[in-house]
Design a protein around this motif. Structure first.
Motif, PDB file in Angstrom:
ATOM      1  N   ALA A 142       0.849  -1.196  -0.052  1.00 44.15           N
ATOM      2  CA  ALA A 142       0.054   0.001  -0.061  1.00 44.15           C
ATOM      3  C   ALA A 142       0.923   1.187  -0.092  1.00 44.15           C
ATOM      4  O   ALA A 142       0.309   2.291  -0.160  1.00 44.15           O
ATOM      5  CB  ALA A 142      -1.140   0.084   1.156  1.00 44.15           C
ATOM      6  N   SER A 143       2.252   1.130   0.251  1.00 45.22           N
ATOM      7  CA  SER A 143       2.870   2.314   0.359  1.00 45.22           C
ATOM      8  C   SER A 143       4.079   2.246  -0.717  1.00 45.22           C
ATOM      9  O   SER A 143       4.618   1.302  -1.093  1.00 45.22           O
ATOM     10  CB  SER A 143       3.742   2.219   1.642  1.00 45.22           C
ATOM     11  OG  SER A 143       4.662   3.342   1.691  1.00 45.22           O
ATOM     12  N   ILE A 166     -10.004  -2.205 -13.667  1.00 45.37           N
ATOM     13  CA  ILE A 166      -9.502  -1.276 -14.700  1.00 45.37           C
ATOM     14  C   ILE A 166     -10.317   0.102 -14.268  1.00 45.37           C
ATOM     15  O   ILE A 166      -9.725   1.145 -14.491  1.00 45.37           O
ATOM     16  CB  ILE A 166      -9.846  -1.829 -16.090  1.00 45.37           C
ATOM     17  CG1 ILE A 166      -9.005  -2.884 -16.506  1.00 45.37           C
ATOM     18  CG2 ILE A 166      -9.495  -0.597 -17.234  1.00 45.37           C
ATOM     19  CD1 ILE A 166      -7.947  -2.794 -17.038  1.00 45.37           C
ATOM     20  N   ALA A 167     -11.676   0.159 -14.437  1.00 45.95           N
ATOM     21  CA  ALA A 167     -12.272   1.317 -13.936  1.00 45.95           C
ATOM     22  C   ALA A 167     -11.911   2.304 -12.932  1.00 45.95           C
ATOM     23  O   ALA A 167     -11.714   3.294 -13.010  1.00 45.95           O
ATOM     24  CB  ALA A 167     -14.072   1.022 -14.051  1.00 45.95           C
ATOM     25  N   LYS A 168     -11.466   1.567 -11.932  1.00 46.72           N
ATOM     26  CA  LYS A 168     -11.185   1.935 -10.477  1.00 46.72           C
ATOM     27  C   LYS A 168      -9.930   2.772 -10.772  1.00 46.72           C
ATOM     28  O   LYS A 168      -9.646   3.795 -10.407  1.00 46.72           O
ATOM     29  CB  LYS A 168     -11.064   0.836  -9.483  1.00 46.72           C
ATOM     30  CG  LYS A 168     -12.603   0.560  -8.905  1.00 46.72           C
ATOM     31  CD  LYS A 168     -12.518  -0.518  -7.687  1.00 46.72           C
ATOM     32  CE  LYS A 168     -13.711  -0.870  -7.219  1.00 46.72           C
ATOM     33  NZ  LYS A 168     -13.597  -1.705  -5.993  1.00 46.72           N
ATOM     34  N   LEU A 169      -8.854   1.939 -11.560  1.00 39.77           N
ATOM     35  CA  LEU A 169      -7.554   2.288 -11.526  1.00 39.77           C
ATOM     36  C   LEU A 169      -7.649   3.505 -12.600  1.00 39.77           C
ATOM     37  O   LEU A 169      -6.721   4.595 -12.194  1.00 39.77           O
ATOM     38  CB  LEU A 169      -6.743   1.289 -12.246  1.00 39.77           C
ATOM     39  CG  LEU A 169      -6.526   0.150 -11.313  1.00 39.77           C
ATOM     40  CD1 LEU A 169      -5.583  -0.996 -11.931  1.00 39.77           C
ATOM     41  CD2 LEU A 169      -5.961   0.357  -9.946  1.00 39.77           C
ATOM     42  N   LEU A 182      -6.662  -3.135  -1.045  1.00 42.87           N
ATOM     43  CA  LEU A 182      -4.931  -3.307  -1.053  1.00 42.87           C
ATOM     44  C   LEU A 182      -4.638  -3.320  -2.637  1.00 42.87           C
ATOM     45  O   LEU A 182      -3.663  -2.568  -3.230  1.00 42.87           O
ATOM     46  CB  LEU A 182      -4.455  -4.510  -0.409  1.00 42.87           C
ATOM     47  CG  LEU A 182      -3.033  -4.540  -0.338  1.00 42.87           C
ATOM     48  CD1 LEU A 182      -2.247  -3.145   0.296  1.00 42.87           C
ATOM     49  CD2 LEU A 182      -2.476  -5.716   0.266  1.00 42.87           C
ATOM     50  N   LEU A 183      -5.488  -4.302  -3.433  1.00 47.51           N
ATOM     51  CA  LEU A 183      -4.853  -4.491  -4.837  1.00 47.51           C
ATOM     52  C   LEU A 183      -4.953  -2.872  -5.665  1.00 47.51           C
ATOM     53  O   LEU A 183      -3.934  -2.723  -6.409  1.00 47.51           O
ATOM     54  CB  LEU A 183      -6.014  -5.442  -5.421  1.00 47.51           C
ATOM     55  CG  LEU A 183      -5.696  -6.025  -6.594  1.00 47.51           C
ATOM     56  CD1 LEU A 183      -6.482  -7.250  -6.908  1.00 47.51           C
ATOM     57  CD2 LEU A 183      -5.875  -5.155  -7.821  1.00 47.51           C
ATOM     58  N   THR A 184      -6.188  -2.330  -5.538  1.00 48.90           N
ATOM     59  CA  THR A 184      -6.283  -0.995  -6.299  1.00 48.90           C
ATOM     60  C   THR A 184      -5.369   0.021  -5.553  1.00 48.90           C
ATOM     61  O   THR A 184      -4.514   0.842  -6.515  1.00 48.90           O
ATOM     62  CB  THR A 184      -7.727  -0.512  -6.046  1.00 48.90           C
ATOM     63  OG1 THR A 184      -8.175  -0.396  -5.004  1.00 48.90           O
ATOM     64  CG2 THR A 184      -8.532  -1.470  -7.136  1.00 48.90           C
ATOM     65  N   ARG A 185      -5.196   0.083  -4.495  1.00 50.89           N
ATOM     66  CA  ARG A 185      -4.100   1.012  -3.967  1.00 50.89           C
ATOM     67  C   ARG A 185      -2.674   0.393  -4.387  1.00 50.89           C
ATOM     68  O   ARG A 185      -1.971   1.691  -4.685  1.00 50.89           O
ATOM     69  CB  ARG A 185      -4.112   0.845  -2.367  1.00 50.89           C
ATOM     70  CG  ARG A 185      -3.353   1.746  -1.486  1.00 50.89           C
ATOM     71  CD  ARG A 185      -3.067   3.124  -1.613  1.00 50.89           C
ATOM     72  NE  ARG A 185      -1.824   3.690  -1.173  1.00 50.89           N
ATOM     73  CZ  ARG A 185      -1.511   5.150  -1.415  1.00 50.89           C
ATOM     74  NH1 ARG A 185      -2.129   5.683  -2.296  1.00 50.89           N
ATOM     75  NH2 ARG A 185      -0.365   5.462  -0.731  1.00 50.89           N
TER      76      ARG A 185
END
Ligand SMILES: Cc1cc2nc3c(=O)[nH]c(=O)nc-3n(C[C@H](O)[C@H](O)[C@H](O)COP(=O)(O)O)c2cc1C
Length: 186
Positions: free
Chosen positions: A68-69, A87-90, A98-101
């Motif tokens: 996350a960092s 994909i849309a979130k990114l 955690l995945l998108t972060r």
């Protein structure tokens, strides 16, 4: 080399499994909730067995985990397979898991982000999201196996896509026959 390998709730979980098997180096795994469900649906591999293929496996809800960092240095993150929802979130900068972060951090740190979407057909929204991410530095590598190496089974088709990911990462492999003289003479 240290990699984050992420698996979302997309058909084609076997691409992600094969990547975990073939990718050399330290592997940190993040699987979304839907990724776990599609894993169950499409394979005989348990979540525990999947996690054992990585050096570390992090809970997608744990935004306190190292990926996350930006201070947690990785060489690349690969989301394989990558749902259009992720994909849309990114593409819009949402980082509520955690995945998108981790993917968002990879982009902001200008590190290598490889997204392997599997969807067809694509709406204009999906196409625009992928374009936006490509412009932001991500590599869009669709799960789109070729046929010129004459695959005889599904495993060979999976290996083609995974080999293309390894090519992007500069890892040598023999997952498919290259378009060399032998093919041209064929
Ligand atoms: C069996 C199954 C297969 C799916 N396959 C795809 C797919 O190939 N591509 C896709 O973009 N979404 C697919 N979805 C929809 C995603 O799972 C859904 O959009 C979900 O919100 C994705 O969440 P995640 O990105 O956090 O994993 C599928 C769903 C199910 C139940």
């Amino acid at each position: 080399m240290r990699y984050v390998v992420a698996i979302t709730g997309c058909s084609g979980i076997r691409y992600g499994i094969r990547l975990l098997q073939e990718l050399e180096g330290e592997k940190e795994l993040i699987v979304s909730d839907m990724g776990r469900r599609v894993l169950e649906h499409e394979t005989d591999i348990s979540f525990k067995e999947l996690c054992a293929m990585a050096d570390d496996a992090y809970d997608d809800h744990d935004l306190f985990a190292p990926p996350a960092s930006g201070t947690h240095v990785i060489d690349a993150m690969i989301v394989c397979p990558c749902s259009q929802s992720t994909i849309a979130k990114l593409a819009s900068g949402v980082s509520d898991s955690l995945l998108t972060r981790a993917a968002s951090v990879t982009l902001k740190e200008r590190r290598r982000l490889i997204l392997v979407p599997r969807e067809t057909p694509l709406s204009t929204i999906m196409l625009e999201n992928e374009l936006r991410l490509a412009r932001a530095g991500a590599t869009i590598l669709p799960a789109s196996p070729a046929f010129y190496h004459e695959p005889r089974n599904v495993d060979m088709m999976i290996d083609f896509v995974v080999g293309k990911i390894l090519d992007q990462l500069g890892q040598e492999h023999e997952l498919f026959k290259r378009w060399d003289e032998e093919c041209l003479l064929h």
